[in-house]
Design a protein around this motif. Structure first.
Motif, short mmCIF file in Angstrom:
data_model
loop_
_atom_site.label_atom_id
_atom_site.label_comp_id
_atom_site.label_asym_id
_atom_site.label_seq_id
_atom_site.Cartn_x
_atom_site.Cartn_y
_atom_site.Cartn_z
N GLU A 340 -1.19 -64.97 87.16
CA GLU A 340 -1.96 -65.08 88.40
C GLU A 340 -3.24 -65.87 88.17
OE1 GLU A 340 -3.25 -64.93 92.21
OE2 GLU A 340 -1.26 -64.46 91.43
N ALA A 341 -3.89 -65.65 87.01
CA ALA A 341 -5.11 -66.41 86.69
C ALA A 341 -4.80 -67.90 86.57
CB ALA A 341 -5.71 -65.89 85.38
N LEU A 342 -3.70 -68.24 85.92
CA LEU A 342 -3.32 -69.66 85.79
C LEU A 342 -2.97 -70.25 87.15
CD1 LEU A 342 -1.16 -69.52 82.53
CD2 LEU A 342 -3.49 -70.39 82.78
N LYS A 343 -2.33 -69.45 87.99
CA LYS A 343 -2.00 -69.92 89.34
C LYS A 343 -3.27 -70.23 90.12
CE LYS A 343 0.68 -68.61 93.43
NZ LYS A 343 1.53 -67.54 94.04
N LEU A 363 0.46 -73.38 76.77
CA LEU A 363 0.14 -73.56 78.19
C LEU A 363 0.22 -75.04 78.55
CD1 LEU A 363 -2.91 -71.16 78.73
CD2 LEU A 363 -0.47 -70.68 79.01
N ASN A 364 0.72 -75.32 79.75
CA ASN A 364 0.79 -76.69 80.25
C ASN A 364 -0.24 -76.85 81.36
OD1 ASN A 364 3.07 -77.41 78.58
ND2 ASN A 364 4.33 -76.20 79.96
N ASP A 388 -4.85 -79.74 73.12
CA ASP A 388 -3.59 -80.30 73.61
C ASP A 388 -2.94 -79.45 74.68
OD1 ASP A 388 -3.82 -82.57 72.13
OD2 ASP A 388 -2.74 -81.79 70.42
N ARG A 389 -3.64 -78.46 75.20
CA ARG A 389 -3.16 -77.82 76.43
C ARG A 389 -3.19 -78.80 77.58
NH1 ARG A 389 0.02 -75.75 74.79
NH2 ARG A 389 -0.61 -76.49 72.77
N VAL A 390 -4.10 -79.77 77.51
CA VAL A 390 -4.21 -80.77 78.58
C VAL A 390 -3.76 -82.16 78.13
CG1 VAL A 390 -6.09 -79.47 79.65
CG2 VAL A 390 -6.63 -81.34 78.10
N HIS A 391 -3.88 -82.44 76.83
CA HIS A 391 -3.51 -83.77 76.33
C HIS A 391 -2.04 -83.74 75.91
CE1 HIS A 391 -3.72 -87.38 73.58
NE2 HIS A 391 -4.34 -87.80 74.67
N ARG A 392 -1.15 -83.86 76.90
CA ARG A 392 0.27 -83.75 76.67
C ARG A 392 1.03 -84.51 77.76
NH1 ARG A 392 0.88 -78.78 75.20
NH2 ARG A 392 3.07 -78.48 75.74
N LEU A 393 2.34 -84.53 77.62
CA LEU A 393 3.17 -85.27 78.56
C LEU A 393 2.87 -84.84 80.00
CD1 LEU A 393 5.49 -87.36 78.48
CD2 LEU A 393 7.09 -85.45 78.63
#
Length: 470
Positions: A340-343, A363-364, A388-393
């Motif tokens: 829910e927090a990620l949402k 996490l993506n 790299d949670r954010v620096h990814r495909l």
């Protein structure tokens, strides 16, 4: 039976190498798809009748994401063979250890140790328990973005879980006698014969960097410094003097106590001592807005989605009170409420206030391209994972990474140390690549030490004889 998504070329290359082996290591940088690669290996072996179950060990914080990825990629028949367990759980849970030992003794299991740097310390209960489970499994795979986080000594426990014969040492002490040089106080001075280690693990390792297979925007780094208040400086000197008196270089915990105490002070705490060995912390400032570290953060926080990583739980609590549009993501948030927090963060909330243990794995978060480290620790592996949670495909913007640090304090040494460790990491990666080239060229002998010559052992039992016929 096929996965629901096709593999990318580099993932297929990894599968082609690993399907010929019973044990192996996927050192694939975050965002290159090591999870789907491991799932495909499980599919191939299940279809061939070689395994009955997959035991997937991962950080507790990553269990939900791993489960979601398995359900996303696998047809129903395949998804039912997976058993997921948190690595941290195996440190203390008798029930979990007993369940997995019984399972692996009854059925042919494919063991996957995800984020294997969490078991790099051979002395921990979790490492010993996972090794016992591993001994029951005919197929084993370790996954991590990088092979090391501190130095080449990190390789021992990870590859021992696969098979001791890969490195050729039945105990850590024999490994240390050949590769680790210590000073008179028992501190690691340097690692010897790193090229030998690279040659040994190369046949069982697939390594890929994001830069080699994915076109991503770059990373931009900056450091924002601030000065402690005069009162904080006095407290810093007082704490250093007290804790330095208790330093015993033969007892690593005394050095850890010093570092922890100093980091607490520069993050806005006051130490209250019970004797010279024990202390607890109190808030230094009656109002968090008076803390120069938080002031430096607020002066430089972007007005767009940002992840703020904190070392201390109290920092997370304070920022959640101070910053509008913030959502909490640390150990205080139950596993049920984390989704829910990620949402909320992917929706209307602008800031994710987190620690690296909870938000640093699996996490993506590509919809965000700003990261701020309000405070750091010494762990390079977790630092790279967090970035790299954010620096990814799927990331379309340059990733902006900011470190907040206090001038003339331990903060500066930590940042320098992380930089040096990244240099060591690049070095071992190059050694593995060079060893892979040598192995393909048919080189079987390497110089070991000054006068010894060793031959790369033919571990035919670790090969999968039927791989080519699948």
């Amino acid at each position: 039976m096929r996965l629901n998504n096709d593999l990318l070329p580099h993932q297929q290359e990894a599968v082609e190498k690993m399907r010929k082996l019973k044990v192996g290591a996927l050192f694939m940088e975050q965002g290159t798809g090591k999870t789907i690669t491991a799932i495909e290996l499980a599919r191939i072996r299940f279809e061939a009748g070689k395994i009955d179950r997959v035991v997937w060990l991962c950080p507790c914080s990553a269990k939900g994401n791993i489960k979601a990825e398995i359900l996303k990629q696998c047809p129903e028949e395949l998804s039912r063979i997976f058993v997921i367990c948190g690595i941290e759980t195996l440190s203390s849970s008798v029930r979990a250890n007993e369940y997995l030992l019984n399972l692996t003794s009854r059925e042919r299991c494919f063991l996957v140790v995800d984020e294997s740097l969490l078991v790099k310390n051979h002395q921990t209960y979790r490492c010993k328990n996972i090794t016992r489970i591993s001994n029951m499994c005919p197929y084993k795979l370790i996954l991590n973005g990088t092979p090391i986080s501190k130095n080449e000594a990190d390789l021992y426990a990870q590859f021992y879980i696969l098979d001791w014969r890969i490195l050729g040492y039945r105990s850590f002490w024999s490994f240390a006698a050949n590769h680790l040089e210590y000073d008179d106080q028992g501190r690691l001075r340097r690692v010897l014969n790193a090229d030998y280690l690279a040659h040994k693990i190369s046949p069982y390792t697939f390594q890929i960097r994001k830069a080699d297979c994915i076109k991503l925007p770059g990373k931009s780094y900056r450091s924002i410094g601030f000065y402690l208040t005069n009162e904080q400086n006095l407290e810093y000197e007082r704490v250093a003097e007290i804790l330095m008196m208790g330093i015993d270089e033969r007892e690593p915990q005394t050095i850890y106590r010093l570092f922890s105490g100093l980091q607490a002070v520069i993050s806005g705490k006051r130490l209250v001592f019970q004797g010279r060995r024990h202390f607890h912390t109190e808030e230094f400032f009656d109002n968090p807005m008076k803390n120069p570290r938080i002031q430096a953060l607020l002066r430089n926080i972007p007005d767009e989605k940002t992840i703020i990583f904190c070392r201390f739980e109290s920092e997370v609590s304070q920022l959640c009170e101070i910053i509008p549009d913030a959502v909490r993501f640390d150990g205080k948030v139950s596993m049920k409420n984390r989704n829910e927090a990620l949402k909320q963060f992917s929706g209307e909330k602008k800031y994710l206030i987190a620690n690296k243990n909870c938000a640093g794995f699996s996490l993506n978060l590509q919809f965000c391209h700003n990261i701020i480290f309000l405070s750091n620790d010494w762990e390079l592996g977790k630092r790279l994972q967090s970035e790299d949670r954010v620096h990814r495909l799927g990331q379309n913007c340059k990733v902006n990474i900011t470190d907040i640090f206090a001038y003339n304090t331990l903060d500066e040494r930590i940042l320098n140390c992380l930089s040096r460790k990244e240099g060591i990491l690049d070095s071992i990666k190059k050694e593995i690549d060079m060893a892979k080239m040598d192995f393909k060229s048919g080189i079987r002998e390497i110089i070991y030490g000054k006068n010894k010559r060793r031959t790369v052992v033919d571990l035919s039992e670790l090969g999968d004889d039927d791989a080519e016929n699948l």
